[in-house]
Design a protein around this motif. Structure first.
Motif, PDB file in Angstrom:
ATOM      1  N   VAL A  39       0.874  -1.167   0.000  1.00  0.00           N
ATOM      2  CA  VAL A  39       0.000   0.000   0.000  1.00  0.00           C
ATOM      3  C   VAL A  39       0.911   1.217   0.000  1.00  0.00           C
ATOM      4  CG1 VAL A  39      -1.744   1.329   1.249  1.00  0.00           C
ATOM      5  CG2 VAL A  39      -1.857  -1.171   1.228  1.00  0.00           C
ATOM      6  N   THR A  40       0.779   2.054  -1.022  1.00  0.00           N
ATOM      7  CA  THR A  40       1.569   3.273  -1.108  1.00  0.00           C
ATOM      8  C   THR A  40       0.718   4.425  -0.611  1.00  0.00           C
ATOM      9  OG1 THR A  40       2.754   2.409  -3.029  1.00  0.00           O
ATOM     10  CG2 THR A  40       2.908   4.776  -2.635  1.00  0.00           C
ATOM     11  N   GLU A  41       1.227   5.150   0.367  1.00  0.00           N
ATOM     12  CA  GLU A  41       0.485   6.258   0.952  1.00  0.00           C
ATOM     13  C   GLU A  41       0.161   7.320  -0.095  1.00  0.00           C
ATOM     14  OE1 GLU A  41       2.984   7.683   4.109  1.00  0.00           O
ATOM     15  OE2 GLU A  41       2.439   6.027   5.440  1.00  0.00           O
ATOM     16  N   TRP A  42      -0.962   7.983   0.125  1.00  0.00           N
ATOM     17  CA  TRP A  42      -1.374   9.070  -0.767  1.00  0.00           C
ATOM     18  C   TRP A  42      -0.401  10.238  -0.658  1.00  0.00           C
ATOM     19  CZ3 TRP A  42      -4.789   7.946  -4.263  1.00  0.00           C
ATOM     20  CH2 TRP A  42      -5.779   7.013  -4.012  1.00  0.00           C
ATOM     21  N   GLU A  43      -0.157  10.879  -1.753  1.00  0.00           N
ATOM     22  CA  GLU A  43       0.561  12.155  -1.797  1.00  0.00           C
ATOM     23  C   GLU A  43      -0.134  12.985  -2.871  1.00  0.00           C
ATOM     24  OE1 GLU A  43       3.040  12.939  -4.418  1.00  0.00           O
ATOM     25  OE2 GLU A  43       2.652  11.112  -5.505  1.00  0.00           O
TER      26      GLU A  43
END
Length: 164
Positions: A39-43
């Motif tokens: 899961v890649t954090e939102w940016e």
């Protein structure tokens, strides 16, 4: 392009991103070729790209009142669709990428020697991931540090030997 870099994803992984992959904490990156999901954090850039793809897809599905059958299950509502409304094939994404890069070179946006591939965005995303090699390995979903070494192109800065 933004998602392939930020997540970092292969072309086929970008093509299969669907509504179900949008989580509160980030994007669930479903990997291929034996890699581990992450899961890649939102940016900001990722959020903007995701938010642009949803109405773009809806416009294609509803173009000229065609009333495309929208998949009921979120895991079947992919973000990238072709003009027909069907999910984009990896070969179509690659063809579109080649046209984009050719146009960018023709318009002087990039130089011919700076040409890069869609898969190169995954390499660059791994290289630019903040943290140590383990963090980069997690971001890429690689099973081994050896594979991450092939994807990470940053030149390590090391300490000199201690003098005695």
């Amino acid at each position: 392009m933004v998602l392939a870099y930020s997540e970092p994803l292969r072309g086929i992984e970008a093509c299969t991103l669907a509504d179900a992959r949008q989580l509160h904490e980030g994007v669930h990156d479903q990997r291929r070729k034996g890699s581990r999901d992450s899961v890649t954090e939102w940016e900001d850039a990722t959020t903007a790209a995701w938010d642009e793809l949803i109405p773009s897809r809806s416009a294609i599905w509803n173009h000229d009142g065609r009333n495309f059958a929208v998949p009921f299950r979120p895991e079947h509502r992919v973000l990238l669709v072709e003009q027909t409304g069907n999910p984009m094939a990896e070969s179509s994404l690659e063809s579109s990428w080649q046209r984009l890069i050719t146009m960018a070179m023709h318009e002087g946006v990039i130089e011919k020697q700076d040409r890069f591939s869609l898969h190169g965005l995954k390499h660059r995303g791994v290289t630019d991931t903040v943290g140590n090699r383990s963090d980069k390995q997690d971001a890429a979903g690689h099973q081994s540090a050896i594979t991450t070494g092939r994807y990470g192109h940053a030149l390590p800065v090391v300490k000199p030997p201690r003098r005695r």
